[in-house]
Structures are given as structure tokens and as C-alpha cells.
Design a protein around this motif. Structure first.
Motif, PDB file in Angstrom:
ATOM      1  N   LYS A   1       0.827  -1.204   0.000  1.00 19.67           N
ATOM      2  CA  LYS A   1       0.000   0.000   0.000  1.00 19.67           C
ATOM      3  C   LYS A   1       0.860   1.250   0.000  1.00 19.67           C
ATOM      4  N   ARG A   2       1.964   1.172   0.699  1.00 22.84           N
ATOM      5  CA  ARG A   2       2.837   2.344   0.791  1.00 22.84           C
ATOM      6  C   ARG A   2       3.530   2.637  -0.540  1.00 22.84           C
ATOM      7  N   VAL A   3       3.783   1.592  -1.322  1.00 20.70           N
ATOM      8  CA  VAL A   3       4.477   1.782  -2.587  1.00 20.70           C
ATOM      9  C   VAL A   3       3.704   2.744  -3.486  1.00 20.70           C
ATOM     10  N   THR A   4       2.397   2.509  -3.597  1.00 17.85           N
ATOM     11  CA  THR A   4       1.582   3.357  -4.465  1.00 17.85           C
ATOM     12  C   THR A   4       1.577   4.796  -3.987  1.00 17.85           C
TER      13      THR A   4
ATOM     14  N   MET B   1       3.781   6.345  -2.336  1.00 15.66           N
ATOM     15  CA  MET B   1       5.069   7.024  -2.407  1.00 15.66           C
ATOM     16  C   MET B   1       5.607   7.161  -3.824  1.00 15.66           C
ATOM     17  N   ALA B   2       5.014   6.470  -4.757  1.00 18.40           N
ATOM     18  CA  ALA B   2       5.570   6.491  -6.111  1.00 18.40           C
ATOM     19  C   ALA B   2       5.674   7.896  -6.675  1.00 18.40           C
ATOM     20  N   ALA B   3       4.689   8.719  -6.353  1.00 22.87           N
ATOM     21  CA  ALA B   3       4.695  10.086  -6.886  1.00 22.87           C
ATOM     22  C   ALA B   3       5.828  10.926  -6.326  1.00 22.87           C
ATOM     23  N   ASN B   4       6.386  10.488  -5.193  1.00 25.29           N
ATOM     24  CA  ASN B   4       7.440  11.280  -4.555  1.00 25.29           C
ATOM     25  C   ASN B   4       8.841  10.874  -4.982  1.00 25.29           C
ATOM     26  N   MET B   5       8.958   9.826  -5.777  1.00 23.37           N
ATOM     27  CA  MET B   5      10.293   9.300  -6.062  1.00 23.37           C
ATOM     28  C   MET B   5      11.183  10.310  -6.765  1.00 23.37           C
ATOM     29  N   LEU B   6      10.594  11.097  -7.671  1.00 21.79           N
ATOM     30  CA  LEU B   6      11.390  12.100  -8.364  1.00 21.79           C
ATOM     31  C   LEU B   6      11.890  13.167  -7.415  1.00 21.79           C
ATOM     32  N   LEU B   7      11.109  13.420  -6.339  1.00 16.53           N
ATOM     33  CA  LEU B   7      11.549  14.398  -5.351  1.00 16.53           C
ATOM     34  C   LEU B   7      12.819  13.939  -4.669  1.00 16.53           C
ATOM     35  N   VAL B   8      12.880  12.648  -4.382  1.00 15.94           N
ATOM     36  CA  VAL B   8      14.067  12.116  -3.717  1.00 15.94           C
ATOM     37  C   VAL B   8      15.270  12.182  -4.637  1.00 15.94           C
ATOM     38  N   ALA B   9      15.042  11.816  -5.897  1.00 20.55           N
ATOM     39  CA  ALA B   9      16.155  11.869  -6.849  1.00 20.55           C
ATOM     40  C   ALA B   9      16.689  13.277  -6.963  1.00 20.55           C
ATOM     41  N   GLY B  10      15.765  14.251  -6.967  1.00 21.49           N
ATOM     42  CA  GLY B  10      16.201  15.639  -7.036  1.00 21.49           C
ATOM     43  C   GLY B  10      16.902  16.071  -5.791  1.00 21.49           C
ATOM     44  N   ALA B  11      16.414  15.597  -4.621  1.00 21.05           N
ATOM     45  CA  ALA B  11      17.032  15.987  -3.352  1.00 21.05           C
ATOM     46  C   ALA B  11      18.429  15.413  -3.229  1.00 21.05           C
ATOM     47  N   ALA B  12      18.577  14.179  -3.671  1.00 21.44           N
ATOM     48  CA  ALA B  12      19.864  13.531  -3.507  1.00 21.44           C
ATOM     49  C   ALA B  12      20.915  14.147  -4.428  1.00 21.44           C
TER      50      ALA B  12
ATOM     51  N   LEU C   1      13.158   9.120   2.686  1.00 21.04           N
ATOM     52  CA  LEU C   1      13.908   7.888   2.924  1.00 21.04           C
ATOM     53  C   LEU C   1      13.099   6.670   2.476  1.00 21.04           C
ATOM     54  N   LEU C   2      11.842   6.601   2.911  1.00 21.05           N
ATOM     55  CA  LEU C   2      11.025   5.449   2.552  1.00 21.05           C
ATOM     56  C   LEU C   2      10.796   5.380   1.046  1.00 21.05           C
ATOM     57  N   THR C   3      10.646   6.521   0.422  1.00 23.16           N
ATOM     58  CA  THR C   3      10.490   6.546  -1.032  1.00 23.16           C
ATOM     59  C   THR C   3      11.741   5.992  -1.720  1.00 23.16           C
ATOM     60  N   ALA C   4      12.900   6.378  -1.224  1.00 16.47           N
ATOM     61  CA  ALA C   4      14.155   5.891  -1.801  1.00 16.47           C
ATOM     62  C   ALA C   4      14.304   4.388  -1.603  1.00 16.47           C
ATOM     63  N   ILE C   5      13.836   3.877  -0.463  1.00 13.13           N
ATOM     64  CA  ILE C   5      13.904   2.432  -0.219  1.00 13.13           C
ATOM     65  C   ILE C   5      13.029   1.689  -1.220  1.00 13.13           C
ATOM     66  N   VAL C   6      11.810   2.198  -1.444  1.00 13.58           N
ATOM     67  CA  VAL C   6      10.913   1.586  -2.418  1.00 13.58           C
ATOM     68  C   VAL C   6      11.521   1.631  -3.819  1.00 13.58           C
ATOM     69  N   ALA C   7      12.195   2.728  -4.125  1.00 15.94           N
ATOM     70  CA  ALA C   7      12.803   2.883  -5.453  1.00 15.94           C
ATOM     71  C   ALA C   7      14.054   2.028  -5.621  1.00 15.94           C
TER      72      ALA C   7
ATOM     73  N   GLY D   1      10.095   1.779  15.072  1.00 15.22           N
ATOM     74  CA  GLY D   1       9.221   0.612  15.076  1.00 15.22           C
ATOM     75  C   GLY D   1       8.442   0.482  13.783  1.00 15.22           C
ATOM     76  N   GLN D   2       7.967   1.600  13.260  1.00 13.56           N
ATOM     77  CA  GLN D   2       7.219   1.600  12.007  1.00 13.56           C
ATOM     78  C   GLN D   2       8.105   1.145  10.852  1.00 13.56           C
ATOM     79  N   PHE D   3       9.318   1.690  10.774  1.00 11.93           N
ATOM     80  CA  PHE D   3      10.227   1.326   9.691  1.00 11.93           C
ATOM     81  C   PHE D   3      10.617  -0.153   9.776  1.00 11.93           C
ATOM     82  N   ALA D   4      10.963  -0.588  10.988  1.00 13.69           N
ATOM     83  CA  ALA D   4      11.394  -1.976  11.166  1.00 13.69           C
ATOM     84  C   ALA D   4      10.255  -2.938  10.855  1.00 13.69           C
ATOM     85  N   ASP D   5       9.043  -2.587  11.268  1.00 15.18           N
ATOM     86  CA  ASP D   5       7.889  -3.454  11.037  1.00 15.18           C
ATOM     87  C   ASP D   5       7.614  -3.629   9.548  1.00 15.18           C
ATOM     88  N   LYS D   6       7.950  -2.626   8.761  1.00 15.31           N
ATOM     89  CA  LYS D   6       7.747  -2.688   7.313  1.00 15.31           C
ATOM     90  C   LYS D   6       8.965  -3.230   6.575  1.00 15.31           C
TER      91      LYS D   6
END
Length: 434
Positions: free
Chosen positions: A6-9, A11-22, A82-88, A103-108
Motif C-alpha cells: 500500500k505504501r508503494v503506491t 510514495m511512487a509520486a514522490n520518487m522524483l523528489l528524492v532523486a532531485g534531493a539527492a 527515505l522510505l520513497t528511496a527504499i521503495v525505489a 518501530g514503524q520502519f522496522a515493522d515494514k
């Protein structure tokens, strides 16, 4: 990875933001020098603190010719990126976290459990840490965040304001009853009802939980509504609803806007904060006559305890160079590097994650330069110190609890109703996570 699809969908729209930030890919492995591993390190510091962290990384790079750490500051919405980059599939090698998301990150399954790296020279990392610091980075028995710099809390008291109120400045509050009575003598209001000076205002629940011996998470669920200690603490907070909420909030906001607080400006009698309050006072009110004591305890509560938080380093799932990332974060924390950490931690006014760093001569010298520093560190070894329980919904729980405190201070909800709401929403979120 339950719930991850569910999180993948989302966050997909944010992936370009991460690429730009990095501004660069994490896939590069050399910088032109054969065998030099390039680590990508993200953190959320900005301004002065960004420069401090970069200086520490520069020292690592100079002393570790086989690894080069590239630092990127992401001061806004760092967790989402961060989570967007992990999905990507292109996460950084290291991420510094200070919000309760572990806890949220580890659980996922978004983070690597760090226990796998605790072999050879690193086999004693867990025993090296302060126990409460290790607990704070642990989820379901595994360490997912290596503590780096820790915060403990104490009660600051203004000796001059105590004296003006007819109190003994050498007898700060040691019990809740004394705090309530002393602070009540310090409030000043204008004829029109505007706040001019505060005695004390308990607008944070979590920092009091160890003192009140509150265990909010039991048997896999939040239990607050019928939890005697939890209810007693919220009822005490609600007793401060006698002070005008809107006026107090507005008064506090005037200081927050200027990045100070009323205590550091000599306008509050008692204030809970960490060791970083000391340099704030030195900067804005160097002539203030003040002291620190552990949080006052209620009847049957715990004395000389504190609530712990701080900064910890994570290795995201999919990191390209996890072993080198582990070498970097243990070095930063001071493992097998205590003498260096003892000199670097004072730059941020930080408490080390390990008593072995604290015991180093350089750190002890720094503590002794101001006798008010040492009590913050001494509290770290009390076995009754506490943290906010690490669960998949800790961040949501903390926000719900903060809202509940505001409701009772405004007189909009009773203590029990406020806790019942926190319990219901937090447990429902746990079910959704599952």
C-alpha cells in the motif's frame, strides 16, 4: 513485508523528489581511487548543526582511506524521502533519525537489523551501550537504530524567581506536591489577563512517564484508560487547566518564534529540558542564577529517573554498502573510538550512548567545567529510566498523546476520556498495521 504494498503506491509520486534531493545516485562505488567505497549519508540537520555533522564526517574520511562518506542534508520531510528511496531501490547507506519512527520502519522491513553485524570486534556493541539507549533503538528484540547522541531531561529552576516568590532557592522541588505549591507563587498576569510570567506548565506527558511509573504498552496493546498510573499522571496534568490555555499558549509561542524559551529569558520558574538548555542560557541570559534537579516524583513514583531520547543511525534495507555503513556509524557513536567521541560529543552538548565514552578523561573534563552538566549524565544508569515504547505506531501515539494533553489543559476532555481516545486510536492503528 506486511502493509508495504500500500505504501508503494502512495510514495511512487514522490520518487522524483528524492532523486532531485539527492542530486546523485547511490550506485557509484568509487571516487576515482581504486577500492574506495562511497557511502551516501542522509541526515535532517540544517544551519549550524549541519556544519557540526559535516566536520565529524570529514574526520572520519581523513582517518578511513578505504571509505568516503558523502553527506546530504534533507531538513524537510526526511522520513518520507527515505522510505520513497527504499521503495525505489536506491536508499542511502546511512540515515540519522530522531523521531520515533523506528518501530514503524522496522515493522515494514525498511531497515536492516544491526545484530547481524555484531561479530568479531563488534560483538560487544550491545553491552557497550547504556541499557536504556539500547532499548530505545530496539524493536522486537533486534537493534535497528544504533544510538549516537542521547538526551536526558531534568527540571531547571530559577533561583532568583524562587527568592522573589518567598521560596528557598536552595530547596528546589523534589515532590509533585512541592512543585505544584512552589510554581503557583510565581505566575504573573496583567490586569487584562495576559500572561507575564509562568511558574510551571506541564504540557508534555511522555517525559513524565518514568517518574510516574507509567507503562502504557502491555501485552501488545496500548492500555491507558484503566491504567491507574497513566490516569493519575493525566489527572495531574489536567489540574493545570486552571491557567488560561489560550493566553499561556500564546505566551509560549512568542518565545518559540524567536528560538528561545521563557525559562532561558528569566520568565519561567521551573522548566523541563535537556542539557542543551545550558548553552541557550549562556547565550541569552548568562547572568541567570539557576540549578537543575531530577523531575519531582509523585507518591509511590520513581525518584532520580529520566526519560530518554536522542539521535540514532539506521542502515536502510537495500543499502549498497552495509558493512562499511556499520563501520561508519559505530565510529560516530564511539565504539572502539571512545577517546575521539569524548572530544566530539561536547561540540553538540551531547550525552554519549555508552558509559565508556562518558568515563573518558576528555568528557569528564568537559563535564567538570560546569557542575550542572554531570547530573544529566548520572541519570543514564538508573534502571528505572524510561523511553516511549517502540511500536509500529509510536509516532502516531506520541501525536495523539500530545493532542490529549492539550484537550485536558483546555478543559475540553476529562483525563480518562482523553486517554481512552489515545488508546482507541493507537490500538486501531496497530490493527491496521497488521
Amino acid at each position: 513485508m506486511k502493509g508495504w504494498s500500500k505504501r508503494v503506491t502512495l510514495m511512487a509520486a514522490n520518487m522524483l523528489l528524492v532523486a532531485g534531493a539527492a542530486g546523485c545516485s547511490n550506485s557509484a562505488s568509487t571516487n576515482g581511487a581504486q577500492g574506495v567505497v562511497q557511502l551516501t549519508y542522509w541526515n535532517m540537520w540544517s544551519g549550524h548543526w549541519e556544519d557540526v555533522v559535516k566536520s565529524l564526517v570529514d574526520q572520519f574520511n581523513k582517518t578511513h582511506p578505504h571509505i568516503h562518506v558523502n553527506v546530504l542534508s534533507i531538513p524537510t520531510d526526511g522520513e518520507t524521502k527515505l522510505l520513497t528511496a527504499i521503495v525505489a531501490g536506491d536508499p542511502p547507506d546511512v540515515f540519522t533519525e530522531w523521531s520515533p519512527y523506528i518501530g514503524q520502519f522496522a515493522d515494514k522491513d525498511a531497515l536492516m537489523p544491526l545484530n547481524q553485524f555484531m561479530t568479531g570486534k563488534y560483538k560487544d556493541v550491545l553491552n557497550w551501550l547504556y541499557p536504556v539507549a539500547a532499548n530505545w533503538g530496539t524493536y522486537k528484540g533486534k537493534l535497528y537504530g544504533l544510538p549516537w547522541t542521547m538526551n536526558s531531561l531534568m527540571l531547571y529552576y530559577n533561583k532568583d524567581l524562587m527568592k522573589q516568590a518567598g521560596l528557598n532557592p536552595n530547596d528546589p522541588p523534589k515532590t509533585i506536591q512541592q512543585l505544584d505549591a512552589d510554581q503557583a507563587k510565581m505566575w504573573k498576569m496583567s490586569k487584562k489577563g495576559a500572561v507575564q510570567q509562568i511558574g510551571f506548565y506541564p504540557n508534555n506527558y511522555e517525559q513524565w512517564m518514568p517518574t510516574w511509573n507509567v507503562n502504557v504498552f502491555q501485552n501488545g496493546q496500548y492500555q491507558m484508560e484503566n491504567n491507574p498510573q497513566a490516569l493519575s499522571l493525566m489527572q495531574w496534568i489536567s489540574s493545570y487547566s486552571k491557567y488560561p490555555y489560550d493566553q499561556v499558549s500564546g505566551y509560549l509561542q512568542t518565545f518559540t518564534t524567536n528560538s528561545v524559551d521563557p525559562f532561558s529569558m528569566g520568565k519561567e520558574g521551573f522548566y523541563i529540558n535537556g542539557m542543551w538548555e545550558i548553552p541557550t542560557i549562556q547565550q541569552y541570559n548568562p547572568k541567570m542564577n539557576y540549578g537543575v534537579v531530577p523531575l519531582p516524583a509523585p507518591p509511590g513514583g520513581n525518584s532520580d529517573v529520566t526519560w530518554i531520547n536522542g539521535n540514532y543511525n539506521e542502515i536502510p534495507k537495500g543499502a549498497k554498502h552495509p558493512q562499511q555503513a556499520w563501520e561508519f556509524i559505530t565510529w560516530l557513536s564511539g565504539y572502539d573510538n571512545e577517546a575521539w567521541a569524548a572530544k566530539s560529543d561536547p561540540q553538540g552538548g551531547w550525552i554519549p550512548p555508552s558509559p565508556k565514552v562518558t568515563a573518558e578523561p576528555a568528557y569528564q573534563k568537559w563535564l567538570n567545567q560546569n557542575p550542572l552538566r554531570k547530573p544529566f549524565v548520572n541519570l543514564m544508569l538508573n534502571p528505572k529510566d524510561g523511553i516511549t515504547p517502540v511500536t509500529p505506531v509510536t509516532q502516531l501515539f506520541s501525536q495523539n498523546l500530545s493532542d490529549a494533553v492539550n484537550y485536558v489543559l483546555q478543559g475540553q476532555k476529562s483525563a480518562k476520556a482523553a486517554l481512552a481516545s489515545v488508546q482507541q486510536t493507537s490500538n486501531q492503528a496497530l490493527k491496521t498495521q497488521g
